[in-house]
Scaffold this active site. Structure first.
Site, PDB file in Angstrom:
ATOM      1  N   SER A   6      -0.855  10.255 -10.067  1.00 58.12           N
ATOM      2  CA  SER A   6      -0.681   8.921 -10.624  1.00 58.12           C
ATOM      3  C   SER A   6      -1.456   8.780 -11.920  1.00 58.12           C
ATOM      4  O   SER A   6      -2.687   8.901 -11.937  1.00 58.12           O
ATOM      5  CB  SER A   6      -1.159   7.864  -9.624  1.00 58.12           C
ATOM      6  OG  SER A   6      -1.155   6.586 -10.231  1.00 58.12           O
ATOM      7  N   HIS A  29       3.515  10.403 -11.634  1.00 57.02           N
ATOM      8  CA  HIS A  29       3.774   9.110 -11.008  1.00 57.02           C
ATOM      9  C   HIS A  29       3.340   8.001 -11.965  1.00 57.02           C
ATOM     10  O   HIS A  29       2.178   7.937 -12.381  1.00 57.02           O
ATOM     11  CB  HIS A  29       3.000   9.018  -9.699  1.00 57.02           C
ATOM     12  CG  HIS A  29       3.372   7.838  -8.851  1.00 57.02           C
ATOM     13  ND1 HIS A  29       4.484   7.833  -8.034  1.00 57.02           N
ATOM     14  CD2 HIS A  29       2.784   6.630  -8.691  1.00 57.02           C
ATOM     15  CE1 HIS A  29       4.555   6.681  -7.402  1.00 57.02           C
ATOM     16  NE2 HIS A  29       3.540   5.913  -7.795  1.00 57.02           N
ATOM     17  N   ASP A  31       3.086   3.975 -12.424  1.00 56.66           N
ATOM     18  CA  ASP A  31       3.108   2.667 -11.779  1.00 56.66           C
ATOM     19  C   ASP A  31       3.407   1.581 -12.795  1.00 56.66           C
ATOM     20  O   ASP A  31       2.672   1.404 -13.775  1.00 56.66           O
ATOM     21  CB  ASP A  31       1.752   2.380 -11.121  1.00 56.66           C
ATOM     22  CG  ASP A  31       1.518   3.234  -9.888  1.00 56.66           C
ATOM     23  OD1 ASP A  31       2.416   3.277  -9.024  1.00 56.66           O
ATOM     24  OD2 ASP A  31       0.452   3.859  -9.795  1.00 56.66           O
ATOM     25  N   MET A  33       3.651  -2.368 -13.086  1.00 52.75           N
ATOM     26  CA  MET A  33       3.273  -3.615 -12.410  1.00 52.75           C
ATOM     27  C   MET A  33       3.435  -4.783 -13.378  1.00 52.75           C
ATOM     28  O   MET A  33       3.097  -4.669 -14.556  1.00 52.75           O
ATOM     29  CB  MET A  33       1.821  -3.538 -11.943  1.00 52.75           C
ATOM     30  CG  MET A  33       1.488  -2.313 -11.118  1.00 52.75           C
ATOM     31  SD  MET A  33      -0.237  -2.353 -10.561  1.00 52.75           S
ATOM     32  CE  MET A  33      -0.479  -0.634 -10.101  1.00 52.75           C
ATOM     33  N   HIS A  62       7.346   4.078 -10.221  1.00 53.60           N
ATOM     34  CA  HIS A  62       7.197   3.180  -9.077  1.00 53.60           C
ATOM     35  C   HIS A  62       7.140   1.748  -9.592  1.00 53.60           C
ATOM     36  O   HIS A  62       6.154   1.348 -10.218  1.00 53.60           O
ATOM     37  CB  HIS A  62       5.915   3.555  -8.326  1.00 53.60           C
ATOM     38  CG  HIS A  62       5.615   2.688  -7.151  1.00 53.60           C
ATOM     39  ND1 HIS A  62       4.407   2.754  -6.483  1.00 53.60           N
ATOM     40  CD2 HIS A  62       6.335   1.723  -6.506  1.00 53.60           C
ATOM     41  CE1 HIS A  62       4.413   1.879  -5.481  1.00 53.60           C
ATOM     42  NE2 HIS A  62       5.560   1.237  -5.486  1.00 53.60           N
ATOM     43  N   MET A  64       6.574  -1.949  -9.203  1.00 56.52           N
ATOM     44  CA  MET A  64       5.962  -3.015  -8.412  1.00 56.52           C
ATOM     45  C   MET A  64       6.170  -4.301  -9.186  1.00 56.52           C
ATOM     46  O   MET A  64       5.244  -4.869  -9.782  1.00 56.52           O
ATOM     47  CB  MET A  64       4.479  -2.702  -8.177  1.00 56.52           C
ATOM     48  CG  MET A  64       4.271  -1.575  -7.199  1.00 56.52           C
ATOM     49  SD  MET A  64       2.548  -1.042  -7.065  1.00 56.52           S
ATOM     50  CE  MET A  64       2.546   0.281  -8.278  1.00 56.52           C
ATOM     51  N   MET A 133       3.744   2.994   1.578  1.00 55.61           N
ATOM     52  CA  MET A 133       2.469   2.678   0.936  1.00 55.61           C
ATOM     53  C   MET A 133       1.332   2.803   1.947  1.00 55.61           C
ATOM     54  O   MET A 133       1.387   2.233   3.036  1.00 55.61           O
ATOM     55  CB  MET A 133       2.493   1.266   0.359  1.00 55.61           C
ATOM     56  CG  MET A 133       3.430   1.072  -0.828  1.00 55.61           C
ATOM     57  SD  MET A 133       2.980   2.096  -2.264  1.00 55.61           S
ATOM     58  CE  MET A 133       1.320   1.489  -2.615  1.00 55.61           C
ATOM     59  N   ASP A 171       1.623   7.015  -0.836  1.00 61.93           N
ATOM     60  CA  ASP A 171       0.923   6.602  -2.053  1.00 61.93           C
ATOM     61  C   ASP A 171      -0.218   5.679  -1.677  1.00 61.93           C
ATOM     62  O   ASP A 171       0.004   4.610  -1.105  1.00 61.93           O
ATOM     63  CB  ASP A 171       1.911   5.887  -2.984  1.00 61.93           C
ATOM     64  CG  ASP A 171       1.276   5.401  -4.274  1.00 61.93           C
ATOM     65  OD1 ASP A 171       0.080   5.681  -4.504  1.00 61.93           O
ATOM     66  OD2 ASP A 171       1.977   4.756  -5.064  1.00 61.93           O
TER      67      ASP A 171
END
Length: 223
Positions: A6, A29, A31, A33, A62, A64, A133, A171
Site C-alpha cells: 500500500s 495498492h 487507496d 478516499m 481500492h 473508499m 477488510m 487489507d
C-alpha cells in the site's frame, strides 16, 4: 500468493520513486478516499493516471468513496488494472462490477468488518476478487482484526464451491506476524503498508512476506 504494497505508507512527496522501490511486488495498492465514505482524504483520478504511466507493477486501486457506481470505471480508464469498490457504498454492485470489467480491469468488491459476506456469495461470477477488510477502512497503521479470519474462510469456501477463479484479498494490519494466519484462512492476495514501506529495503520485505505466505500452506487449493 500475491503481495500488494500500500502506497498509503509511502512518501507522498516522492511517489514515482516510492512505487519503483516495490518492483518485486505483484501490485501497487492505491487507496482512494474521499473524506465522506471514510474520514480521510487521499488522492484521485489524476494521480492514479500519473502513477499508471510510471509504475513498474500494475495498480490495484481500492475505492473508499461514495457513489462508486459513477466513478469506478473511470479508474480503469485511467490505467488501474484492478478496481475495488465497497458494497456498502454501491447502489448496484453487479452493474458497477460489470462496468469495471467492460473498461478492461479486474473488478473487486470490498467488505467492511461489520459487513456479512452472505448477501454477496451469489455474485462471485461477477467479480475477480473479494477484499475482506481486516481493519476499519480509512487510515493505515491500525491493528489487525483477527476475528475477520472467519469471514475470509467463508469467502474461500464459497469460491471453492462455485469453482470460480476469484482471488481473496486482505487489507489492514498485514505483517510478518499476521500474514500466515491470513493465508491459512484462505487469502491469496495481501495488502501490506508499513510492513513493506517501513522496512529499509521494501523489495526484500515483499519477498519475505510472499515466502511466508507460500510456506503457510494456505490460500487457494491447487486446481
Amino acid at each position: 500468493m500475491q503481495i500488494s504494497p500500500s502506497i498509503l505508507a509511502a512518501d507522498f512527496a516522492n511517489l514515482e520513486r516510492e512505487i519503483g522501490r516495490i518492483s518485486s511486488a505483484d501490485w501497487a495498492h492505491v487507496d482512494v478516499m474521499d473524506g465522506h465514505f471514510v474520514p480521510n482524504l487521499t488522492l484521485g483520478l489524476p494521480v492514479v493516471q500519473a502513477l499508471a504511466e510510471v509504475s513498474p507493477v500494475p495498480l490495484d486501486v481500492h475505492l473508499m468513496i461514495e457513489d462508486p457506481d459513477r466513478w469506478a470505471a473511470q479508474y480503469a480508464d485511467a490505467g488501474a488494472r484492478s478496481v475495488t469498490f465497497h458494497v456498502e457504498a454501491a447502489a448496484d454492485v453487479v452493474a458497477t462490477a460489470r462496468s469495471i470489467r467492460e473498461a478492461g480491469a479486474r473488478a473487486a468488491i470490498a467488505l467492511k468488518p461489520d459487513t456479512s459476506f452472505a448477501g454477496y456469495a451469489d455474485m462471485l461470477a461477477e467479480v475477480d476478487m473479494v477484499l475482506v477488510m481486516t481493519v476499519e477502512p480509512g487510515f493505515g497503521g491500525q491493528s489487525f482484526m483477527a476475528d475477520q479470519m472467519d469471514k475470509v474462510t467463508q469467502v474461500r469456501e464459497a469460491v471453492d464451491r462455485a469453482g470460480v477463479p476469484v482471488w481473496i484479498q486482505v487489507d489492514g494490519g498485514v505483517s510478518a506476524d499476521t500474514i500466515e494466519t491470513c493465508a491459512q484462512a484462505g487469502a491469496d492476495v495481501f495488502v501490506a503498508g508499513s510492513a513493506v514501506y517501513g522496512q529499509q529495503d521494501p523489495a526484500a520485505a515483499v519477498e519475505r512476506l510472499r515466502s511466508q505466505a507460500q510456506a503457510s500452506g494456505g490460500g487457494a487449493p491447487a486446481r
